[in-house]
Design a protein around this motif. Sequence first.
Motif, PDB file in Angstrom:
ATOM      1  N   CYS A  47       1.231 -18.865  21.472  1.00 35.63           N
ATOM      2  CA  CYS A  47       1.175 -19.617  22.972  1.00 35.63           C
ATOM      3  C   CYS A  47       0.642 -21.070  22.880  1.00 35.63           C
ATOM      4  N   TYR A  48      -0.006 -21.630  21.903  1.00 34.91           N
ATOM      5  CA  TYR A  48      -0.498 -22.689  21.894  1.00 34.91           C
ATOM      6  C   TYR A  48       0.316 -23.968  22.051  1.00 34.91           C
ATOM      7  N   PRO A  49       1.675 -24.047  21.411  1.00 36.07           N
ATOM      8  CA  PRO A  49       2.580 -25.177  21.902  1.00 36.07           C
ATOM      9  C   PRO A  49       2.836 -25.262  23.404  1.00 36.07           C
ATOM     10  N   ALA A  50       3.100 -24.243  24.149  1.00 38.75           N
ATOM     11  CA  ALA A  50       3.491 -24.099  25.361  1.00 38.75           C
ATOM     12  C   ALA A  50       2.208 -24.605  26.207  1.00 38.75           C
ATOM     13  N   ALA A  51       0.970 -24.000  25.850  1.00 37.69           N
ATOM     14  CA  ALA A  51      -0.279 -24.412  26.574  1.00 37.69           C
ATOM     15  C   ALA A  51      -0.474 -25.824  26.557  1.00 37.69           C
ATOM     16  N   VAL A  52      -0.273 -26.436  25.327  1.00 37.31           N
ATOM     17  CA  VAL A  52      -0.667 -27.877  25.285  1.00 37.31           C
ATOM     18  C   VAL A  52       0.170 -28.852  25.705  1.00 37.31           C
ATOM     19  N   ASP A  53       1.471 -28.351  25.975  1.00 38.85           N
ATOM     20  CA  ASP A  53       2.655 -29.384  26.597  1.00 38.85           C
ATOM     21  C   ASP A  53       2.275 -30.256  27.693  1.00 38.85           C
ATOM     22  N   GLY A  54       2.367 -31.289  27.228  1.00 39.69           N
ATOM     23  CA  GLY A  54       2.033 -32.367  28.354  1.00 39.69           C
ATOM     24  C   GLY A  54       0.440 -32.474  28.825  1.00 39.69           C
ATOM     25  N   THR A  55      -0.405 -32.089  27.886  1.00 42.36           N
ATOM     26  CA  THR A  55      -1.787 -32.392  28.131  1.00 42.36           C
ATOM     27  C   THR A  55      -2.284 -33.187  26.979  1.00 42.36           C
ATOM     28  N   LEU A  56      -3.519 -33.635  27.235  1.00 46.01           N
ATOM     29  CA  LEU A  56      -4.234 -34.275  26.151  1.00 46.01           C
ATOM     30  C   LEU A  56      -4.066 -33.725  24.634  1.00 46.01           C
ATOM     31  N   LEU A  57      -3.964 -32.513  24.544  1.00 42.75           N
ATOM     32  CA  LEU A  57      -3.959 -31.941  23.361  1.00 42.75           C
ATOM     33  C   LEU A  57      -2.503 -31.565  22.858  1.00 42.75           C
ATOM     34  N   GLN A  58      -1.574 -32.141  23.508  1.00 49.61           N
ATOM     35  CA  GLN A  58      -0.211 -32.035  22.983  1.00 49.61           C
ATOM     36  C   GLN A  58       0.086 -32.214  21.663  1.00 49.61           C
ATOM     37  N   ASP A  59      -0.503 -33.229  20.998  1.00 52.87           N
ATOM     38  CA  ASP A  59      -0.012 -33.506  19.475  1.00 52.87           C
ATOM     39  C   ASP A  59      -1.423 -32.929  18.553  1.00 52.87           C
ATOM     40  N   THR A  60      -2.057 -31.894  19.088  1.00 48.47           N
ATOM     41  CA  THR A  60      -3.084 -31.484  18.012  1.00 48.47           C
ATOM     42  C   THR A  60      -2.767 -30.251  17.251  1.00 48.47           C
ATOM     43  N   LYS A  61      -3.477 -30.224  16.183  1.00 46.61           N
ATOM     44  CA  LYS A  61      -3.220 -29.109  15.202  1.00 46.61           C
ATOM     45  C   LYS A  61      -4.259 -27.895  15.773  1.00 46.61           C
ATOM     46  N   LEU A  62      -4.028 -27.008  15.642  1.00 53.63           N
ATOM     47  CA  LEU A  62      -4.725 -25.611  15.779  1.00 53.63           C
ATOM     48  C   LEU A  62      -5.210 -25.035  14.611  1.00 53.63           C
ATOM     49  N   LYS A  63      -6.444 -24.982  14.517  1.00 52.30           N
ATOM     50  CA  LYS A  63      -6.911 -24.035  13.240  1.00 52.30           C
ATOM     51  C   LYS A  63      -7.938 -22.905  13.998  1.00 52.30           C
ATOM     52  N   ILE A  64      -7.477 -21.640  13.275  1.00 56.95           N
ATOM     53  CA  ILE A  64      -8.106 -20.430  13.691  1.00 56.95           C
ATOM     54  C   ILE A  64      -9.123 -20.022  12.698  1.00 56.95           C
TER      55      ILE A  64
END
Length: 113
Positions: A47-64
């Motif tokens: 879900c992460y790519p869709a949720a961050v699209d167009g936001t400040l987090l758009q180019d961030t990496k996600l680590k779980i």
Amino acid sequence: MHELGVVIKVVKTVENFAKKNGITKIDTLVLQIGEISSIIPKYIEACYPAAVDGTLLQDTKLKIELLPGNGRCHKCYKEFNLIQCRNQCPDCGSHDLEVLSGREFLIKEIIAC
């Protein structure tokens, strides 16, 4: 799949935190997810790519980071992993237990550029 709603809420929370603290670019977002929580890590990642699209987090990496689901037996006080032991004390066989960890869902770290 409720994970999309959860990720959208996380994005809003992180954006608000960034604005309040003058952060304009975020490199990595680190989440901690308990292995017995209702959140499924692979769905969060999906879900992460869709949720961050167009936001400040758009180019961030996600680590779980996965947090173990640990419990303590009320009869013999043995601490053990609930999943590995199938919610049964490996020492005395009791199912009378207390959950110590594993239900968490936390924003652990926001790594700014």
